[in-house]
Scaffold this active site. Structure first.
Site, PDB file in Angstrom:
ATOM      1  N   ASP B 153       0.865  -1.181   0.000  1.00  0.00           N
ATOM      2  CA  ASP B 153       0.000   0.000   0.000  1.00  0.00           C
ATOM      3  C   ASP B 153       0.902   1.231   0.000  1.00  0.00           C
ATOM      4  OD1 ASP B 153      -1.777  -2.068   0.534  1.00  0.00           O
ATOM      5  OD2 ASP B 153      -3.050  -0.834   1.828  1.00  0.00           O
ATOM      6  N   LYS B 216      -6.896   3.123  -3.368  1.00  0.00           N
ATOM      7  CA  LYS B 216      -7.355   3.105  -1.983  1.00  0.00           C
ATOM      8  C   LYS B 216      -7.604   4.540  -1.538  1.00  0.00           C
ATOM      9  CE  LYS B 216      -5.341   1.850   2.532  1.00  0.00           C
ATOM     10  NZ  LYS B 216      -4.265   1.131   3.222  1.00  0.00           N
ATOM     11  N   LYS B 252     -10.312   0.156  -2.630  1.00  0.00           N
ATOM     12  CA  LYS B 252     -10.269  -0.126  -1.188  1.00  0.00           C
ATOM     13  C   LYS B 252     -10.558   1.135  -0.388  1.00  0.00           C
ATOM     14  CE  LYS B 252      -7.057  -1.497   2.497  1.00  0.00           C
ATOM     15  NZ  LYS B 252      -5.687  -1.909   2.826  1.00  0.00           N
TER      16      LYS B 252
END
Lengths: 274, 316
Positions: B153, B216, B252
Protein backbone atom coordinates in the site's frame (compact mmCIF):
# COMPACT_ATOMS: atom_id res chain seq x y z
CA UNK A 1 -58.41 35.96 18.40
CA UNK A 2 -59.13 32.33 17.85
CA UNK A 3 -59.03 29.90 20.72
CA UNK A 4 -55.58 28.51 21.40
CA UNK A 5 -54.84 24.88 20.54
CA UNK A 6 -52.86 23.25 23.33
CA UNK A 7 -49.68 21.44 22.33
CA UNK A 8 -50.46 17.76 22.50
CA UNK A 9 -47.70 15.68 23.94
CA UNK A 10 -46.44 12.40 22.58
CA UNK A 11 -44.64 10.41 25.24
CA UNK A 12 -41.39 9.16 23.78
CA UNK A 13 -38.63 6.80 24.76
CA UNK A 14 -35.59 7.91 26.75
CA UNK A 15 -32.38 6.54 25.23
CA UNK A 16 -28.90 7.93 25.77
CA UNK A 17 -30.24 11.22 27.16
CA UNK A 18 -32.48 11.82 24.15
CA UNK A 19 -36.19 11.37 23.57
CA UNK A 20 -36.56 9.43 20.31
CA UNK A 21 -39.75 7.90 18.98
CA UNK A 22 -39.69 4.14 18.62
CA UNK A 23 -37.55 2.91 15.73
CA UNK A 24 -40.59 0.91 14.67
CA UNK A 25 -42.73 4.05 14.44
CA UNK A 26 -45.39 2.40 16.61
CA UNK A 27 -47.27 3.90 19.50
CA UNK A 28 -50.12 2.88 21.76
CA UNK A 29 -52.82 4.75 23.63
CA UNK A 30 -52.76 5.26 27.38
CA UNK A 31 -55.35 7.53 28.91
CA UNK A 32 -56.01 8.98 25.47
CA UNK A 33 -52.33 9.85 25.05
CA UNK A 34 -49.91 8.49 22.48
CA UNK A 35 -47.03 6.59 24.03
CA UNK A 36 -44.17 5.06 22.04
CA UNK A 37 -44.30 1.28 21.67
CA UNK A 38 -40.68 0.13 21.85
CA UNK A 39 -39.32 -2.60 19.57
CA UNK A 40 -36.34 -4.93 19.90
CA UNK A 41 -34.19 -2.43 18.01
CA UNK A 42 -34.98 0.20 20.63
CA UNK A 43 -33.78 -2.32 23.22
CA UNK A 44 -30.61 -2.77 21.19
CA UNK A 45 -30.03 1.01 20.99
CA UNK A 46 -30.73 1.43 24.69
CA UNK A 47 -28.21 -1.26 25.61
CA UNK A 48 -25.58 0.40 23.43
CA UNK A 49 -26.29 3.74 25.16
CA UNK A 50 -26.21 2.13 28.59
CA UNK A 51 -22.95 0.33 27.84
CA UNK A 52 -21.22 3.47 26.63
CA UNK A 53 -22.31 5.29 29.80
CA UNK A 54 -20.86 2.65 32.14
CA UNK A 55 -17.27 3.89 32.01
CA UNK A 56 -18.05 7.48 32.91
CA UNK A 57 -20.72 6.73 35.52
CA UNK A 58 -18.94 3.92 37.35
CA UNK A 59 -15.70 5.89 37.08
CA UNK A 60 -17.19 8.98 38.71
CA UNK A 61 -16.40 9.33 42.39
CA UNK A 62 -19.05 8.03 44.78
CA UNK A 63 -19.43 11.55 46.17
CA UNK A 64 -20.04 12.94 42.69
CA UNK A 65 -22.65 10.25 41.94
CA UNK A 66 -24.39 11.11 45.19
CA UNK A 67 -24.45 14.81 44.36
CA UNK A 68 -25.91 14.15 40.93
CA UNK A 69 -28.62 11.94 42.43
CA UNK A 70 -29.44 14.61 45.03
CA UNK A 71 -29.74 17.09 42.19
CA UNK A 72 -32.20 14.70 40.48
CA UNK A 73 -34.20 14.65 43.70
CA UNK A 74 -34.39 18.44 43.58
CA UNK A 75 -35.79 18.27 40.07
CA UNK A 76 -38.21 15.53 41.19
CA UNK A 77 -39.48 17.79 43.94
CA UNK A 78 -39.89 20.62 41.43
CA UNK A 79 -42.10 18.48 39.21
CA UNK A 80 -44.33 17.39 42.09
CA UNK A 81 -47.42 19.04 40.65
CA UNK A 82 -46.86 17.53 37.23
CA UNK A 83 -46.79 14.01 38.71
CA UNK A 84 -49.92 14.72 40.71
CA UNK A 85 -51.50 15.98 37.48
CA UNK A 86 -50.91 12.52 35.99
CA UNK A 87 -53.24 11.12 38.63
CA UNK A 88 -50.66 9.99 41.18
CA UNK A 89 -51.52 10.46 44.85
CA UNK A 90 -49.51 13.32 46.39
CA UNK A 91 -48.35 10.98 49.14
CA UNK A 92 -46.83 8.57 46.62
CA UNK A 93 -44.93 11.39 44.87
CA UNK A 94 -43.52 12.54 48.20
CA UNK A 95 -42.50 9.05 49.27
CA UNK A 96 -40.89 8.52 45.85
CA UNK A 97 -38.83 11.70 46.24
CA UNK A 98 -37.80 10.68 49.73
CA UNK A 99 -36.89 7.23 48.46
CA UNK A 100 -34.67 8.75 45.79
CA UNK A 101 -32.89 10.86 48.41
CA UNK A 102 -32.52 7.82 50.67
CA UNK A 103 -30.83 5.78 47.91
CA UNK A 104 -28.72 8.80 46.89
CA UNK A 105 -27.33 8.86 50.39
CA UNK A 106 -25.96 5.35 49.91
CA UNK A 107 -23.68 6.46 47.07
CA UNK A 108 -20.69 7.23 49.29
CA UNK A 109 -21.50 4.67 51.98
CA UNK A 110 -21.75 1.35 50.11
CA UNK A 111 -18.01 0.84 49.89
CA UNK A 112 -17.52 1.27 53.65
CA UNK A 113 -20.44 -0.93 54.63
CA UNK A 114 -19.99 -3.75 52.09
CA UNK A 115 -16.26 -3.55 51.50
CA UNK A 116 -13.58 -4.33 54.03
CA UNK A 117 -10.07 -5.29 54.96
CA UNK A 118 -9.78 -9.03 55.41
CA UNK A 119 -7.31 -10.73 57.75
CA UNK A 120 -4.99 -13.07 55.85
CA UNK A 121 -2.13 -15.36 56.86
CA UNK A 122 0.66 -13.38 55.26
CA UNK A 123 2.24 -9.95 55.07
CA UNK A 124 -0.49 -8.59 52.80
CA UNK A 125 -3.35 -6.22 52.86
CA UNK A 126 -6.41 -8.02 51.54
CA UNK A 127 -9.16 -5.63 50.57
CA UNK A 128 -12.67 -6.29 49.31
CA UNK A 129 -14.26 -3.52 47.29
CA UNK A 130 -17.82 -3.63 45.95
CA UNK A 131 -18.03 -2.70 42.28
CA UNK A 132 -20.97 -2.16 39.95
CA UNK A 133 -21.99 -5.06 37.71
CA UNK A 134 -22.41 -3.00 34.53
CA UNK A 135 -25.59 -2.76 32.49
CA UNK A 136 -28.72 -3.79 34.37
CA UNK A 137 -31.98 -4.59 32.60
CA UNK A 138 -35.02 -3.73 34.69
CA UNK A 139 -38.66 -4.65 34.22
CA UNK A 140 -40.44 -2.02 36.28
CA UNK A 141 -43.37 -2.99 38.52
CA UNK A 142 -46.85 -2.10 37.29
CA UNK A 143 -48.32 -1.19 40.65
CA UNK A 144 -47.24 2.08 42.21
CA UNK A 145 -45.94 3.48 38.92
CA UNK A 146 -43.67 6.20 40.31
CA UNK A 147 -42.62 4.88 43.71
CA UNK A 148 -42.08 1.36 42.36
CA UNK A 149 -40.10 2.74 39.44
CA UNK A 150 -37.89 4.92 41.62
CA UNK A 151 -37.39 1.97 43.96
CA UNK A 152 -35.93 -0.19 41.19
CA UNK A 153 -33.93 2.46 39.27
CA UNK A 154 -32.24 4.33 42.12
CA UNK A 155 -30.64 1.31 43.86
CA UNK A 156 -29.24 0.02 40.57
CA UNK A 157 -27.59 3.27 39.46
CA UNK A 158 -26.39 4.52 42.84
CA UNK A 159 -23.47 2.10 42.86
CA UNK A 160 -22.41 2.97 39.30
CA UNK A 161 -24.50 0.61 37.16
CA UNK A 162 -26.42 1.89 34.18
CA UNK A 163 -29.96 0.68 33.48
CA UNK A 164 -32.32 -0.12 30.64
CA UNK A 165 -35.80 0.06 32.13
CA UNK A 166 -38.91 -1.41 30.56
CA UNK A 167 -41.63 0.79 32.02
CA UNK A 168 -44.90 -0.80 33.10
CA UNK A 169 -47.19 -1.16 30.08
CA UNK A 170 -50.39 0.25 31.67
CA UNK A 171 -48.70 3.20 33.40
CA UNK A 172 -45.88 4.63 31.27
CA UNK A 173 -46.64 8.33 31.79
CA UNK A 174 -44.94 8.70 35.19
CA UNK A 175 -41.93 6.82 33.75
CA UNK A 176 -41.51 9.22 30.83
CA UNK A 177 -42.03 12.18 33.17
CA UNK A 178 -39.32 10.75 35.42
CA UNK A 179 -37.12 10.57 32.31
CA UNK A 180 -37.73 14.29 31.81
CA UNK A 181 -36.68 14.88 35.40
CA UNK A 182 -33.47 12.90 34.87
CA UNK A 183 -32.77 14.62 31.55
CA UNK A 184 -32.89 18.01 33.27
CA UNK A 185 -30.68 16.92 36.15
CA UNK A 186 -26.96 16.32 35.76
CA UNK A 187 -27.27 12.59 35.22
CA UNK A 188 -25.11 11.69 32.18
CA UNK A 189 -27.03 10.49 29.13
CA UNK A 190 -27.32 6.71 28.95
CA UNK A 191 -27.15 6.03 32.69
CA UNK A 192 -30.92 5.60 32.75
CA UNK A 193 -32.75 4.52 29.60
CA UNK A 194 -36.50 4.08 29.71
CA UNK A 195 -38.51 2.15 27.14
CA UNK A 196 -42.28 2.16 27.09
CA UNK A 197 -44.35 -0.59 25.54
CA UNK A 198 -44.95 -4.27 26.10
CA UNK A 199 -42.47 -5.96 28.37
CA UNK A 200 -43.60 -9.34 27.05
CA UNK A 201 -42.31 -8.28 23.61
CA UNK A 202 -39.09 -6.49 24.58
CA UNK A 203 -37.96 -8.26 27.77
CA UNK A 204 -36.80 -11.45 25.99
CA UNK A 205 -34.38 -9.37 23.88
CA UNK A 206 -33.05 -7.71 26.99
CA UNK A 207 -32.77 -11.01 28.85
CA UNK A 208 -30.84 -12.71 26.05
CA UNK A 209 -28.62 -9.72 25.17
CA UNK A 210 -25.00 -10.69 25.74
CA UNK A 211 -24.03 -7.12 26.64
CA UNK A 212 -26.41 -6.92 29.61
CA UNK A 213 -24.91 -8.01 32.93
CA UNK A 214 -27.88 -8.28 35.27
CA UNK A 215 -31.62 -8.47 35.20
CA UNK A 216 -34.25 -7.21 37.62
CA UNK A 217 -37.53 -9.01 36.95
CA UNK A 218 -39.50 -7.32 39.75
CA UNK A 219 -42.23 -6.18 37.36
CA UNK A 220 -42.79 -9.49 35.58
CA UNK A 221 -46.21 -10.73 36.72
CA UNK A 222 -46.46 -13.65 34.31
CA UNK A 223 -44.78 -16.65 35.93
CA UNK A 224 -44.06 -18.46 32.66
CA UNK A 225 -42.47 -15.35 31.17
CA UNK A 226 -40.32 -14.90 34.28
CA UNK A 227 -39.00 -18.45 33.94
CA UNK A 228 -38.18 -18.07 30.25
CA UNK A 229 -36.47 -14.74 30.91
CA UNK A 230 -34.37 -16.30 33.62
CA UNK A 231 -33.40 -19.12 31.27
CA UNK A 232 -32.44 -16.62 28.56
CA UNK A 233 -30.44 -14.67 31.14
CA UNK A 234 -28.42 -17.79 31.92
CA UNK A 235 -26.83 -17.54 28.45
CA UNK A 236 -24.19 -15.17 29.77
CA UNK A 237 -24.69 -15.78 33.48
CA UNK A 238 -26.57 -12.59 34.27
CA UNK A 239 -27.39 -11.87 37.86
CA UNK A 240 -31.16 -12.12 38.16
CA UNK A 241 -33.49 -10.61 40.75
CA UNK A 242 -36.61 -12.77 40.58
CA UNK A 243 -40.15 -11.43 40.73
CA UNK A 244 -41.34 -11.18 44.34
CA UNK A 245 -43.30 -14.12 45.71
CA UNK A 246 -45.76 -11.80 47.48
CA UNK A 247 -46.71 -8.24 46.50
CA UNK A 248 -44.17 -5.70 47.74
CA UNK A 249 -45.20 -2.87 50.04
CA UNK A 250 -43.26 -0.13 48.27
CA UNK A 251 -43.79 2.37 51.08
CA UNK A 252 -41.95 0.17 53.60
CA UNK A 253 -38.24 0.64 54.36
CA UNK A 254 -36.58 -1.19 51.47
CA UNK A 255 -33.20 -1.86 53.07
CA UNK A 256 -30.07 -2.01 50.91
CA UNK A 257 -30.73 -5.43 49.33
CA UNK A 258 -31.59 -3.96 45.94
CA UNK A 259 -28.26 -2.13 45.90
CA UNK A 260 -26.24 -5.19 46.84
CA UNK A 261 -28.03 -7.32 44.25
CA UNK A 262 -26.10 -5.49 41.52
CA UNK A 263 -22.69 -5.34 43.13
CA UNK A 264 -19.69 -7.55 42.55
CA UNK A 265 -16.93 -7.83 45.08
CA UNK A 266 -13.39 -7.31 43.90
CA UNK A 267 -10.71 -8.58 46.24
CA UNK A 268 -7.19 -7.24 45.92
CA UNK A 269 -3.97 -8.26 47.60
CA UNK A 270 -1.27 -5.74 48.32
CA UNK A 271 2.05 -6.41 50.06
CA UNK A 272 2.56 -4.61 53.33
CA UNK A 273 5.41 -2.13 53.15
CA UNK A 274 8.25 -2.00 55.66
CA UNK B 1 -15.67 9.93 -20.65
CA UNK B 2 -13.51 11.46 -23.27
CA UNK B 3 -13.11 9.38 -26.36
CA UNK B 4 -9.91 7.52 -25.63
CA UNK B 5 -8.54 4.31 -26.99
CA UNK B 6 -6.15 1.90 -25.37
CA UNK B 7 -3.30 2.91 -27.63
CA UNK B 8 -3.68 6.60 -26.90
CA UNK B 9 -3.92 5.84 -23.17
CA UNK B 10 -0.46 4.31 -23.28
CA UNK B 11 0.82 7.59 -24.67
CA UNK B 12 -0.71 9.67 -21.89
CA UNK B 13 2.11 9.20 -19.43
CA UNK B 14 4.75 10.14 -21.96
CA UNK B 15 5.04 13.80 -21.10
CA UNK B 16 3.83 16.33 -18.59
CA UNK B 17 1.71 18.02 -21.24
CA UNK B 18 -0.13 14.90 -22.43
CA UNK B 19 -0.78 13.77 -18.86
CA UNK B 20 -2.10 17.18 -17.83
CA UNK B 21 -4.24 17.42 -20.96
CA UNK B 22 -5.70 14.00 -20.30
CA UNK B 23 -6.39 14.50 -16.57
CA UNK B 24 -7.90 17.92 -17.06
CA UNK B 25 -9.89 16.58 -20.00
CA UNK B 26 -11.74 14.18 -17.69
CA UNK B 27 -15.31 15.35 -17.20
CA UNK B 28 -15.94 17.22 -13.95
CA UNK B 29 -17.74 15.42 -11.15
CA UNK B 30 -21.34 16.45 -10.51
CA UNK B 31 -20.81 17.22 -6.82
CA UNK B 32 -24.46 17.29 -5.78
CA UNK B 33 -25.35 14.35 -8.01
CA UNK B 34 -22.58 12.15 -6.61
CA UNK B 35 -23.56 12.85 -3.02
CA UNK B 36 -27.24 12.30 -3.77
CA UNK B 37 -26.60 9.01 -5.53
CA UNK B 38 -24.38 7.79 -2.70
CA UNK B 39 -27.00 8.82 -0.13
CA UNK B 40 -29.79 7.17 -2.12
CA UNK B 41 -27.93 3.87 -2.43
CA UNK B 42 -27.17 4.08 1.28
CA UNK B 43 -30.87 3.72 2.05
CA UNK B 44 -31.19 0.23 0.54
CA UNK B 45 -32.36 -2.30 3.07
CA UNK B 46 -30.51 -5.62 3.04
CA UNK B 47 -32.06 -8.25 5.29
CA UNK B 48 -31.86 -11.87 6.46
CA UNK B 49 -30.36 -14.18 3.81
CA UNK B 50 -28.88 -11.37 1.73
CA UNK B 51 -27.52 -9.78 4.88
CA UNK B 52 -25.86 -13.01 5.99
CA UNK B 53 -24.27 -13.32 2.54
CA UNK B 54 -23.15 -9.69 2.61
CA UNK B 55 -21.61 -10.07 6.07
CA UNK B 56 -19.60 -13.12 5.03
CA UNK B 57 -18.48 -11.34 1.86
CA UNK B 58 -17.51 -8.26 3.87
CA UNK B 59 -15.48 -10.44 6.26
CA UNK B 60 -13.64 -11.95 3.27
CA UNK B 61 -12.94 -8.40 2.05
CA UNK B 62 -11.46 -7.04 5.26
CA UNK B 63 -7.83 -5.96 5.31
CA UNK B 64 -7.33 -6.35 9.03
CA UNK B 65 -5.12 -3.42 9.81
CA UNK B 66 -2.84 -2.34 12.59
CA UNK B 67 -0.77 0.75 11.87
CA UNK B 68 0.29 2.07 15.25
CA UNK B 69 3.66 3.22 16.45
CA UNK B 70 3.14 0.84 19.37
CA UNK B 71 2.73 -2.29 17.20
CA UNK B 72 4.72 -5.32 18.29
CA UNK B 73 5.32 -8.72 16.68
CA UNK B 74 3.10 -10.16 19.42
CA UNK B 75 0.21 -7.95 18.46
CA UNK B 76 0.69 -8.83 14.79
CA UNK B 77 0.70 -12.55 15.64
CA UNK B 78 -2.54 -12.12 17.58
CA UNK B 79 -4.02 -10.30 14.63
CA UNK B 80 -2.82 -13.10 12.35
CA UNK B 81 -4.64 -15.68 14.46
CA UNK B 82 -7.78 -13.57 14.24
CA UNK B 83 -7.38 -13.19 10.47
CA UNK B 84 -7.24 -16.97 9.99
CA UNK B 85 -10.22 -17.73 12.19
CA UNK B 86 -12.16 -14.54 12.93
CA UNK B 87 -14.77 -16.54 14.85
CA UNK B 88 -12.87 -19.38 16.55
CA UNK B 89 -16.05 -21.12 17.68
CA UNK B 90 -17.53 -21.22 14.18
CA UNK B 91 -15.60 -22.98 11.38
CA UNK B 92 -18.08 -21.68 8.78
CA UNK B 93 -16.81 -18.13 9.30
CA UNK B 94 -14.44 -17.27 6.43
CA UNK B 95 -10.95 -15.82 6.93
CA UNK B 96 -10.25 -12.17 6.08
CA UNK B 97 -8.49 -11.09 2.88
CA UNK B 98 -5.26 -9.73 4.29
CA UNK B 99 -3.44 -8.37 7.30
CA UNK B 100 -2.06 -4.87 6.75
CA UNK B 101 0.98 -3.83 8.79
CA UNK B 102 4.06 -1.60 8.75
CA UNK B 103 7.09 -2.98 6.84
CA UNK B 104 8.97 -3.86 10.04
CA UNK B 105 6.09 -6.11 11.08
CA UNK B 106 5.93 -8.02 7.77
CA UNK B 107 8.12 -10.96 8.92
CA UNK B 108 5.90 -11.51 11.96
CA UNK B 109 2.79 -11.35 9.78
CA UNK B 110 4.24 -13.73 7.18
CA UNK B 111 5.07 -16.23 9.92
CA UNK B 112 1.64 -15.91 11.52
CA UNK B 113 -0.23 -16.35 8.23
CA UNK B 114 1.89 -19.02 6.56
CA UNK B 115 -0.28 -21.50 4.66
CA UNK B 116 -3.55 -19.79 5.54
CA UNK B 117 -4.26 -18.09 2.22
CA UNK B 118 -4.55 -14.78 4.05
CA UNK B 119 -2.27 -12.28 2.35
CA UNK B 120 0.21 -9.97 3.96
CA UNK B 121 -0.16 -6.33 2.99
CA UNK B 122 2.39 -3.75 3.99
CA UNK B 123 2.21 0.00 3.80
CA UNK B 124 5.34 1.48 2.31
CA UNK B 125 6.78 4.65 0.76
CA UNK B 126 6.98 6.58 4.03
CA UNK B 127 3.38 5.96 5.04
CA UNK B 128 1.38 8.07 5.89
CA UNK B 129 2.93 11.32 4.69
CA UNK B 130 4.99 10.12 1.72
CA UNK B 131 7.33 13.05 2.30
CA UNK B 132 10.72 11.42 1.71
CA UNK B 133 13.01 11.16 -1.35
CA UNK B 134 12.07 8.61 -3.99
CA UNK B 135 15.10 6.39 -3.25
CA UNK B 136 13.91 5.97 0.33
CA UNK B 137 10.40 5.08 -0.86
CA UNK B 138 11.77 2.47 -3.26
CA UNK B 139 14.04 1.01 -0.60
CA UNK B 140 11.05 0.89 1.78
CA UNK B 141 9.02 -0.96 -0.86
CA UNK B 142 11.80 -3.43 -1.76
CA UNK B 143 12.37 -4.21 1.91
CA UNK B 144 8.68 -4.98 2.45
CA UNK B 145 8.52 -7.19 -0.65
CA UNK B 146 11.74 -8.97 0.28
CA UNK B 147 10.32 -9.67 3.72
CA UNK B 148 7.41 -11.44 2.07
CA UNK B 149 4.63 -8.90 1.62
CA UNK B 150 2.09 -9.93 -1.03
CA UNK B 151 0.59 -6.48 -1.35
CA UNK B 152 2.08 -3.01 -1.03
CA UNK B 153 0.00 0.00 0.00
CA UNK B 154 1.82 3.11 -1.21
CA UNK B 155 0.89 6.75 -0.66
CA UNK B 156 1.06 9.29 -3.45
CA UNK B 157 2.80 12.63 -2.98
CA UNK B 158 -0.22 14.81 -2.38
CA UNK B 159 1.96 17.90 -2.38
CA UNK B 160 3.17 17.17 -5.90
CA UNK B 161 -0.30 16.21 -7.09
CA UNK B 162 -1.98 19.29 -5.68
CA UNK B 163 0.62 21.61 -7.17
CA UNK B 164 0.03 20.05 -10.57
CA UNK B 165 3.26 18.06 -10.90
CA UNK B 166 1.35 15.05 -12.21
CA UNK B 167 4.29 13.51 -14.02
CA UNK B 168 6.28 13.38 -10.81
CA UNK B 169 3.47 11.43 -9.13
CA UNK B 170 3.03 9.25 -12.22
CA UNK B 171 6.68 8.32 -12.46
CA UNK B 172 6.85 7.66 -8.76
CA UNK B 173 4.01 5.14 -8.99
CA UNK B 174 5.65 3.52 -12.02
CA UNK B 175 8.92 3.22 -10.11
CA UNK B 176 7.24 1.75 -7.04
CA UNK B 177 5.28 -0.59 -9.31
CA UNK B 178 8.60 -1.92 -10.64
CA UNK B 179 10.02 -2.22 -7.13
CA UNK B 180 6.98 -4.29 -6.13
CA UNK B 181 7.80 -7.05 -8.60
CA UNK B 182 5.09 -9.69 -8.28
CA UNK B 183 3.43 -8.01 -5.30
CA UNK B 184 0.12 -6.23 -5.82
CA UNK B 185 0.25 -2.46 -5.62
CA UNK B 186 -2.43 -0.45 -3.87
CA UNK B 187 -2.16 3.28 -4.37
CA UNK B 188 -3.48 5.45 -1.54
CA UNK B 189 -4.89 8.70 -2.90
CA UNK B 190 -5.60 10.21 0.56
CA UNK B 191 -8.83 11.72 -0.72
CA UNK B 192 -9.29 13.71 2.49
CA UNK B 193 -6.36 15.87 1.40
CA UNK B 194 -7.25 16.16 -2.28
CA UNK B 195 -9.92 18.77 -1.64
CA UNK B 196 -12.31 18.19 -4.55
CA UNK B 197 -14.10 15.29 -6.20
CA UNK B 198 -12.52 16.32 -9.51
CA UNK B 199 -9.12 15.74 -7.95
CA UNK B 200 -10.25 12.32 -6.72
CA UNK B 201 -11.23 11.37 -10.26
CA UNK B 202 -7.95 12.67 -11.67
CA UNK B 203 -5.87 10.92 -9.03
CA UNK B 204 -7.76 7.66 -9.64
CA UNK B 205 -7.02 7.77 -13.35
CA UNK B 206 -3.43 8.81 -12.74
CA UNK B 207 -2.87 5.84 -10.43
CA UNK B 208 -4.56 3.37 -12.77
CA UNK B 209 -2.60 4.62 -15.79
CA UNK B 210 0.62 4.27 -13.83
CA UNK B 211 -0.10 0.61 -13.12
CA UNK B 212 -1.91 0.38 -9.78
CA UNK B 213 -3.74 -2.89 -9.04
CA UNK B 214 -5.91 -1.19 -6.43
CA UNK B 215 -6.81 2.38 -5.66
CA UNK B 216 -7.35 3.11 -1.98
CA UNK B 217 -9.03 6.12 -0.42
CA UNK B 218 -7.07 6.95 2.67
CA UNK B 219 -4.32 6.25 5.13
CA UNK B 220 -6.71 6.53 8.05
CA UNK B 221 -4.35 9.10 9.56
CA UNK B 222 -6.17 12.27 8.48
CA UNK B 223 -9.55 13.41 9.87
CA UNK B 224 -11.54 12.82 6.66
CA UNK B 225 -11.18 9.19 5.58
CA UNK B 226 -13.33 7.06 3.29
CA UNK B 227 -16.76 8.45 2.41
CA UNK B 228 -19.47 7.02 0.20
CA UNK B 229 -19.33 9.76 -2.49
CA UNK B 230 -15.55 9.48 -2.82
CA UNK B 231 -15.82 5.71 -3.14
CA UNK B 232 -18.57 6.19 -5.74
CA UNK B 233 -16.25 8.35 -7.85
CA UNK B 234 -13.42 5.84 -7.58
CA UNK B 235 -15.77 2.99 -8.52
CA UNK B 236 -16.90 4.97 -11.57
CA UNK B 237 -13.25 5.45 -12.49
CA UNK B 238 -12.45 1.72 -12.33
CA UNK B 239 -15.63 0.94 -14.27
CA UNK B 240 -14.68 3.41 -17.02
CA UNK B 241 -11.09 2.21 -17.01
CA UNK B 242 -12.29 -1.33 -17.60
CA UNK B 243 -14.49 -0.16 -20.46
CA UNK B 244 -11.47 1.38 -22.16
CA UNK B 245 -8.70 -1.08 -21.35
CA UNK B 246 -10.42 -4.26 -20.21
CA UNK B 247 -8.35 -4.28 -17.02
CA UNK B 248 -10.10 -4.67 -13.68
CA UNK B 249 -8.69 -2.42 -10.95
CA UNK B 250 -9.66 -2.91 -7.33
CA UNK B 251 -10.97 -0.29 -4.91
CA UNK B 252 -10.27 -0.13 -1.19
CA UNK B 253 -12.03 2.37 1.06
CA UNK B 254 -10.14 2.67 4.32
CA UNK B 255 -10.64 4.50 7.58
CA UNK B 256 -13.85 5.33 9.40
CA UNK B 257 -15.80 2.21 8.34
CA UNK B 258 -16.78 0.74 11.69
CA UNK B 259 -20.19 -0.85 11.43
CA UNK B 260 -21.81 -3.62 9.46
CA UNK B 261 -24.39 -1.13 8.26
CA UNK B 262 -21.62 1.03 6.74
CA UNK B 263 -19.97 -1.98 5.12
CA UNK B 264 -23.24 -3.11 3.52
CA UNK B 265 -23.81 0.40 2.18
CA UNK B 266 -20.43 0.17 0.46
CA UNK B 267 -21.28 -3.23 -0.99
CA UNK B 268 -24.52 -1.84 -2.44
CA UNK B 269 -22.53 1.01 -3.94
CA UNK B 270 -20.06 -1.45 -5.50
CA UNK B 271 -22.79 -3.58 -7.00
CA UNK B 272 -24.70 -0.64 -8.43
CA UNK B 273 -21.71 1.34 -9.69
CA UNK B 274 -18.92 -0.96 -10.79
CA UNK B 275 -21.00 -4.12 -11.05
CA UNK B 276 -21.03 -7.61 -9.54
CA UNK B 277 -17.55 -8.36 -10.93
CA UNK B 278 -16.23 -6.17 -8.12
CA UNK B 279 -18.07 -8.07 -5.37
CA UNK B 280 -14.91 -10.08 -4.85
CA UNK B 281 -12.06 -9.78 -2.34
CA UNK B 282 -9.66 -9.45 -5.29
CA UNK B 283 -11.49 -6.35 -6.50
CA UNK B 284 -12.81 -4.69 -3.37
CA UNK B 285 -11.42 -4.45 0.15
CA UNK B 286 -12.22 -2.74 3.40
CA UNK B 287 -9.26 -1.23 5.23
CA UNK B 288 -10.43 -1.41 8.80
CA UNK B 289 -9.56 -2.59 12.26
CA UNK B 290 -12.77 -2.30 14.28
CA UNK B 291 -15.16 -3.24 11.44
CA UNK B 292 -14.42 -6.96 11.77
CA UNK B 293 -15.66 -7.07 15.36
CA UNK B 294 -18.96 -5.51 14.40
CA UNK B 295 -19.32 -7.89 11.45
CA UNK B 296 -18.72 -10.82 13.81
CA UNK B 297 -21.26 -9.51 16.31
CA UNK B 298 -23.88 -9.09 13.59
CA UNK B 299 -23.04 -12.52 12.23
CA UNK B 300 -23.58 -13.95 15.71
CA UNK B 301 -26.90 -12.16 16.01
CA UNK B 302 -28.09 -13.66 12.71
CA UNK B 303 -26.87 -17.14 13.65
CA UNK B 304 -28.15 -17.30 17.22
CA UNK B 305 -30.99 -14.77 17.31
CA UNK B 306 -29.39 -13.14 20.35
CA UNK B 307 -27.73 -9.73 20.46
CA UNK B 308 -24.01 -10.11 20.97
CA UNK B 309 -21.69 -7.86 22.92
CA UNK B 310 -18.10 -6.62 22.75
CA UNK B 311 -17.13 -9.03 25.53
CA UNK B 312 -17.40 -11.86 23.00
CA UNK B 313 -14.91 -10.58 20.43
CA UNK B 314 -11.25 -9.76 20.85
CA UNK B 315 -10.15 -6.22 21.60
CA UNK B 316 -8.04 -5.71 18.48
Amino acid sequence: MSERLAVRKTYKLFIGGRFPRSESGRSYLVENTNVALASRKDVRDAVVAARSAVKGWSGATAYNRGQILYRAAEMLEGRRDQFIGLGLPAAEVDVATDRWVWYAGWADKIAQVYGGANPVAGPYFNLSAPEPTGVVGVVAPGESPLLGLVSVIAPAIVSGNTVVVLAAEPAPLPAVTLAEVLATSDLPGGVVNILTGRAAETAPWLASHLDVNALDLTGVADQALAVSLEQAAAGNLKRVVRPPAAPIDWTADPGPSRITAFLETKTVWHPKGV
Amino acid sequence: MTATTTSSLAEVGRSAATLRTFLHGLPGVDHVGAEQRAALLGTRSIKTGAKAWAIDLAIRMVDLTTLEGADTPGKVRALGAKARRPEPSDPSCPPVAAVCVYPSMVPAAVEALAGSGVRVASVATAFPSGQVPLEVKLADTRAAVAAGADEIDMVISRGAFLSGRYVEVFEEIVAVRQACGAAHLKVILETGELGTYDNVRRASWLAMLAGADFIKTSTGKVPVAATLPVTLIMLEAVRDFRAVTGRLIGVKPAGGIRTTKDAIRYLVLVNETAGPAWLDPDRFRFGASSLLNDLLMQRGKLATGVYSGPDYVSLD
